[in-house]
Design an enzyme around this catalytic site. Structure first.
Site, mmCIF file in Angstrom:
data_model
loop_
_atom_site.group_PDB
_atom_site.id
_atom_site.type_symbol
_atom_site.label_atom_id
_atom_site.label_comp_id
_atom_site.label_asym_id
_atom_site.label_seq_id
_atom_site.Cartn_x
_atom_site.Cartn_y
_atom_site.Cartn_z
ATOM 1 N N ARG A 24 -1.380 8.911 9.045
ATOM 2 C CA ARG A 24 -1.204 7.470 9.295
ATOM 3 C C ARG A 24 -0.756 6.718 8.044
ATOM 4 O O ARG A 24 -1.288 6.914 6.955
ATOM 5 C CB ARG A 24 -2.516 6.870 9.793
ATOM 6 C CG ARG A 24 -2.485 5.361 9.971
ATOM 7 C CD ARG A 24 -3.744 4.868 10.619
ATOM 8 N NE ARG A 24 -4.899 5.054 9.776
ATOM 9 C CZ ARG A 24 -5.368 4.141 8.938
ATOM 10 N NH1 ARG A 24 -4.775 2.964 8.815
ATOM 11 N NH2 ARG A 24 -6.445 4.382 8.214
ATOM 12 N N HIS B 205 -9.196 9.842 3.054
ATOM 13 C CA HIS B 205 -8.737 8.790 2.130
ATOM 14 C C HIS B 205 -8.946 9.291 0.707
ATOM 15 O O HIS B 205 -9.984 9.847 0.382
ATOM 16 C CB HIS B 205 -9.523 7.496 2.376
ATOM 17 C CG HIS B 205 -8.880 6.280 1.786
ATOM 18 N ND1 HIS B 205 -8.803 6.069 0.425
ATOM 19 C CD2 HIS B 205 -8.263 5.215 2.362
ATOM 20 C CE1 HIS B 205 -8.174 4.921 0.193
ATOM 21 N NE2 HIS B 205 -7.835 4.377 1.358
ATOM 22 N N HIS C 150 -11.695 9.724 6.742
ATOM 23 C CA HIS C 150 -11.429 8.294 6.911
ATOM 24 C C HIS C 150 -10.950 7.916 8.305
ATOM 25 O O HIS C 150 -11.377 6.912 8.860
ATOM 26 C CB HIS C 150 -10.378 7.906 5.868
ATOM 27 C CG HIS C 150 -10.028 6.455 5.841
ATOM 28 N ND1 HIS C 150 -10.954 5.480 5.535
ATOM 29 C CD2 HIS C 150 -8.844 5.805 6.051
ATOM 30 C CE1 HIS C 150 -10.359 4.291 5.567
ATOM 31 N NE2 HIS C 150 -9.094 4.458 5.890
ATOM 32 N N GLU D 144 0.866 -1.184 0.000
ATOM 33 C CA GLU D 144 0.000 0.000 0.000
ATOM 34 C C GLU D 144 0.899 1.228 0.000
ATOM 35 O O GLU D 144 2.117 1.114 0.180
ATOM 36 C CB GLU D 144 -0.943 -0.014 1.203
ATOM 37 C CG GLU D 144 -2.065 -1.016 1.039
ATOM 38 C CD GLU D 144 -3.061 -1.025 2.186
ATOM 39 O OE1 GLU D 144 -4.238 -1.242 1.923
ATOM 40 O OE2 GLU D 144 -2.664 -0.818 3.344
ATOM 41 N N ARG E 220 -0.702 9.149 1.776
ATOM 42 C CA ARG E 220 -2.136 9.356 1.562
ATOM 43 C C ARG E 220 -2.527 10.832 1.486
ATOM 44 O O ARG E 220 -3.350 11.224 0.666
ATOM 45 C CB ARG E 220 -2.847 8.684 2.734
ATOM 46 C CG ARG E 220 -4.212 8.232 2.422
ATOM 47 C CD ARG E 220 -4.728 7.376 3.544
ATOM 48 N NE ARG E 220 -4.530 5.963 3.267
ATOM 49 C CZ ARG E 220 -4.973 5.001 4.061
ATOM 50 N NH1 ARG E 220 -5.613 5.291 5.170
ATOM 51 N NH2 ARG E 220 -4.773 3.741 3.758
HETATM 52 P P1 FAD Z 1 -14.233 0.634 15.843
HETATM 53 O O1 FAD Z 1 -14.034 -0.601 15.085
HETATM 54 O O2 FAD Z 1 -14.735 1.809 15.099
HETATM 55 O O3 FAD Z 1 -15.229 0.287 17.024
HETATM 56 C C1 FAD Z 1 -15.746 1.287 17.865
HETATM 57 C C2 FAD Z 1 -16.801 0.665 18.744
HETATM 58 O O4 FAD Z 1 -17.195 1.590 19.748
HETATM 59 C C3 FAD Z 1 -18.068 0.292 18.022
HETATM 60 O O5 FAD Z 1 -18.496 -0.946 18.519
HETATM 61 C C4 FAD Z 1 -19.047 1.386 18.424
HETATM 62 O O6 FAD Z 1 -20.386 0.996 18.366
HETATM 63 C C5 FAD Z 1 -18.604 1.626 19.846
HETATM 64 N N1 FAD Z 1 -18.961 2.910 20.440
HETATM 65 C C6 FAD Z 1 -18.645 4.154 20.006
HETATM 66 N N2 FAD Z 1 -19.126 5.076 20.854
HETATM 67 C C7 FAD Z 1 -19.740 4.400 21.857
HETATM 68 C C8 FAD Z 1 -20.426 4.785 23.025
HETATM 69 N N3 FAD Z 1 -20.608 6.073 23.363
HETATM 70 N N4 FAD Z 1 -20.943 3.829 23.823
HETATM 71 C C9 FAD Z 1 -20.803 2.519 23.494
HETATM 72 N N5 FAD Z 1 -20.169 2.096 22.405
HETATM 73 C C10 FAD Z 1 -19.634 3.029 21.592
HETATM 74 N N6 FAD Z 1 -7.137 0.277 9.025
HETATM 75 C C11 FAD Z 1 -6.165 -0.606 8.725
HETATM 76 O O7 FAD Z 1 -5.208 -0.751 9.475
HETATM 77 N N7 FAD Z 1 -6.255 -1.345 7.575
HETATM 78 C C12 FAD Z 1 -7.282 -1.228 6.699
HETATM 79 O O8 FAD Z 1 -7.331 -1.918 5.687
HETATM 80 C C13 FAD Z 1 -8.292 -0.280 6.994
HETATM 81 N N8 FAD Z 1 -9.334 -0.097 6.138
HETATM 82 C C14 FAD Z 1 -10.358 0.723 6.515
HETATM 83 C C15 FAD Z 1 -11.483 0.822 5.697
HETATM 84 C C16 FAD Z 1 -12.575 1.577 6.098
HETATM 85 C C17 FAD Z 1 -13.768 1.699 5.191
HETATM 86 C C18 FAD Z 1 -12.539 2.262 7.333
HETATM 87 C C19 FAD Z 1 -13.711 3.074 7.789
HETATM 88 C C20 FAD Z 1 -11.414 2.188 8.132
HETATM 89 C C21 FAD Z 1 -10.325 1.422 7.749
HETATM 90 N N9 FAD Z 1 -9.193 1.318 8.544
HETATM 91 C C22 FAD Z 1 -8.197 0.444 8.206
HETATM 92 C C23 FAD Z 1 -9.153 1.946 9.865
HETATM 93 C C24 FAD Z 1 -9.517 0.893 10.919
HETATM 94 O O9 FAD Z 1 -10.501 0.047 10.413
HETATM 95 C C25 FAD Z 1 -10.034 1.530 12.185
HETATM 96 O O10 FAD Z 1 -9.201 2.566 12.589
HETATM 97 C C26 FAD Z 1 -10.088 0.498 13.309
HETATM 98 O O11 FAD Z 1 -10.806 -0.629 12.883
HETATM 99 C C27 FAD Z 1 -10.712 1.088 14.548
HETATM 100 O O12 FAD Z 1 -10.997 0.052 15.442
HETATM 101 P P2 FAD Z 1 -11.526 0.382 16.883
HETATM 102 O O13 FAD Z 1 -11.732 -0.932 17.552
HETATM 103 O O14 FAD Z 1 -10.668 1.386 17.515
HETATM 104 O O15 FAD Z 1 -12.932 1.115 16.617
HETATM 105 C C1 SIN Z 2 -7.401 0.881 2.423
HETATM 106 O O1 SIN Z 2 -7.639 -0.313 2.252
HETATM 107 O O2 SIN Z 2 -7.103 1.700 1.554
HETATM 108 C C2 SIN Z 2 -7.508 1.406 3.816
HETATM 109 C C3 SIN Z 2 -6.297 1.055 4.527
HETATM 110 C C4 SIN Z 2 -6.180 1.872 5.758
HETATM 111 O O3 SIN Z 2 -6.997 2.746 6.032
HETATM 112 O O4 SIN Z 2 -5.203 1.624 6.480
#
Ligand code: FAD
Ligand code: SIN
Length: 540
Positions: A381, A238, A346, A120, A285
């Site tokens: 990032r 993104h 993003h 990437e 990015r």
């Molecule tokens: P999340 O997975 O967002 O989970 C947050 C949780 O908190 C959820 O369950 C939500 O309901 C809960 N929550 C929020 N507020 C409250 C509240 N007040 N009370 C109770 N619950 C609450 N990163 C990579 O490294 N590689 C990738 O390929 C990549 N692709 C991506 C593609 C997309 C489309 C997106 C959107 C992001 C991508 N990212 C990627 C970024 C990465 O997915 C996220 O940064 C990461 O998954 C965040 O995980 P998390 O567990 O911190 O939060």
């Molecule tokens: C992507 O697949 O382009 C997202 C990867 C990332 O957010 O780290």
């Protein structure tokens, strides 16, 4: 009002929240149990949508090294990454990713049974593991959900929103007040340790790759509790989200598509990235995003295109089945036609300031995953470092807590009593149209606190946000989940805008048209409730 108590409460059930819960049950016997609360269903969050993959500097990939990954991360971070955090997370990746595989997560392998690594933007080597082709987040999320549901030591509350942290007179976190959006009931939950794993802030913007729940709740919970927040101005846009009519939640076209050779072109089929960076489509990015933004502006376009014609048909269909499927539903055959794309909000690089064990500036409160600011990402990032940070920091926090006192608190003081009473009061019967209010705020943030910022736009946004705040419900208690989310969005928007207004330079994802230069020495911005000025912290 219901009351309960737990050794540990985890707020959020994305990959960070679920993995920390599983690791905690392995490490220690919890005298009062573990509670995992999620404002929607278990596993809903940004994690589920991750496509490209997860970085791993693995023993199976001998051409890679932590030194190379650390250098790539530091370069992308534009002088604002903390070296200790980068080193720790990179060096832990081999152990933690192998541990994750132990939960039944199968990363893609080639016909010889060897792990596949993809490329990437801004990575100098193929080091990104993926699962289900382009469904990495969904595969990890589903695997962890299954393990959580099978684990009798974890209690799960779905449809439950954390609305306020319980902070004692001494300033320590003693649990949370939670609101069940189905039963409309409140519960006071005491805990020895409270972990924020609430994800990001994408929903503050009109166009975003983030699903509905990414409303910045964790930032606001921590801010209201008095925790230090860091580098909030750095929002990653993104470059390539699917630009089709209808719905502002944009489906992501993974950077891995560019990693496999796709090129950006304008309406007339002209490639343009060589004008902006020698790494062209695989430049960091923020650079690709601003390049697309600039092409769209100069040529009066609302989108550009991703030309996939250099990737052969079977590779594209095997590697990107989810993307191919969503595009097909939108009338685009990605093996034949270019994909219309434009940038979208993003990822939030900043967040609640933590050390490498997830400890915040408040005793008893921790933050992991996207809501945290460990120092890994700096001002921008590096792709696929986020999932790695989620799992490494969840793992290290679980280890840290295994040495802590895990008995839920008994003595509750007057300060906490007062907090609870706020949710027992009646609310007035004003009705707010939260859909309309959210859309207005999202447009304001997109226009003024987006890819290109200026003093004038940021000042206007701040004034409008403060006005919208003054017009909204004044009681602690809100009518429903939407109102709580909107209130959090307003607060998070004010914090991000304030941080962006105060950073009078351009760095990484924060670009100021009125201050295009990058200062020689990078400094973190710090925001804390009650302190009127944004403070700055020298890098370590
Ligand atoms: P999340 O997975 O967002 O989970 C947050 C949780 O908190 C959820 O369950 C939500 O309901 C809960 N929550 C929020 N507020 C409250 C509240 N007040 N009370 C109770 N619950 C609450 N990163 C990579 O490294 N590689 C990738 O390929 C990549 N692709 C991506 C593609 C997309 C489309 C997106 C959107 C992001 C991508 N990212 C990627 C970024 C990465 O997915 C996220 O940064 C990461 O998954 C965040 O995980 P998390 O567990 O911190 O939060
Ligand atoms: C992507 O697949 O382009 C997202 C990867 C990332 O957010 O780290």
């Amino acid at each position: 009002m219901k009351y309960s108590k737990y050794s540990v409460i985890i707020i959020g059930s994305g990959i960070a929240g679920m993995y920390s819960a599983l690791k905690l049950t392995e490490h220690t016997n919890m005298p009062d149990g573990i509670l995992l609360i999620s404002k929607y269903k278990l596993g809903d969050g940004n994690s589920k949508y991750a496509q490209g993959g997860i970085v791993g500097v693995l023993r199976e990939n001998p051409t890679d090294s932590c030194v190379s990954h650390i250098n790539d991360t530091l370069k992308a971070g534009a002088g604002l990454s903390e070296i200790n955090a980068v080193k720790f997370i990179s060096e832990s990746s081999d152990e933690v990713i192998h541990d994750l595989m132990g939960y039944g997560i199968d990363f893609d392998k080639n016909s010889k049974g060897e792990l596949c690594f993809t490329l990437e933007a801004a990575h100098s080597i193929r080091r990104i593991l993926h699962a289900g082709g382009d469904a990495t987040g969904r595969k990890i999320d589903e695997g962890l959900c299954k393990c959580v549901l099978e684990n009798e030591d974890i209690t799960v509350y779905e449809d439950t929103l954390a609305v306020e942290l319980l902070i004692s007179k001494e300033g320590e976190c003693k649990g949370v007040i939670a609101y069940n959006s189905i039963t409309d009931e409140y519960e006071v939950i005491y805990s020895a340790h409270t972990i924020l794993a609430t994800g990001g802030t994408g929903q503050l913007y009109k166009y975003t790759t983030n699903p509905a729940g990414a409303t910045g709740d964790g930032l606001v919970l921590a801010y209201n509790a008095g925790a230090e927040l860091r580098d909030l101005e750095f929002i990653q846009f993104h470059p390539t989200s699917l630009a089709v009519e209808g719905g502002e939640n944009r489906f992501l076209i993974s950077e891995a598509v560019r990693g496999e050779g796709a090129k950006l072109i304008d309406k007339s089929g002209q490639e343009f990235m060589s004008k902006y960076h020698d790494k062209r489509e695989l430049a960091p990015r923020d650079i690709v995003t601003r390049a697309i933004n600039s092409e769209m502006h100069l040529k009066h376009l609302d989108k550009v295109y991703l030309n996939t014609s250099s990737i052969d048909r079977s590779t594209i269909l095997n590697r990107f089945p989810t993307i191919a499927g969503v595009c097909r539903k939108n009338g685009i055959d990605i093996t034949k036609s270019p994909i219309p794309v434009s940038p979208a909000a993003h990822y939030s690089m900043g967040g609640v300031k933590t050390d490498l064990n997830g400890c915040t500036s408040i005793k008893g409160l921790y933050a992991i995953g996207e809501v945290s600011s460990t120092g890994l990402h700096g001002a921008n990032r590096l792709a696929s470092n986020s999932l790695l940070e989620c799992v490494v920091c969840a793992w290290s926090l679980a280890d840290y807590l295994s040495f802590a006192n895990l008995v839920a608190p008994k003595m509750i003081d007057g300060t906490i009593k007062e907090t609870i009473e706020g949710y027992e009061q009646n609310i007035d019967d004003v009705i707010y149209n939260t859909d309309k209010l959210k859309a207005e705020l999202q447009q304001l943030m997109w226009d003024n606190v987006g890819i290109i910022r200026s003093e004038e736009g940021l000042t206007e946004a701040l004034k409008k946000i403060q006005f919208l705040k003054s017009m909204f419900r004044k009681t602690k208690r809100c009518l429903n989940m939407d109102e709580y989310e909107y209130r959090n969005m307003l607060e998070a928007a004010e914090l991000i805008t304030t941080a962006a207004l105060n950073r009078r330079e351009s760095r990484g994802a924060h670009y100021r048209s009125d201050y295009p230069q990058t200062e020689e020495h990078g400094e973190h911005s710090l925001i804390k409730k009650g302190e009127t000025q944004v403070a700055y912290q020298i890098l370590h």
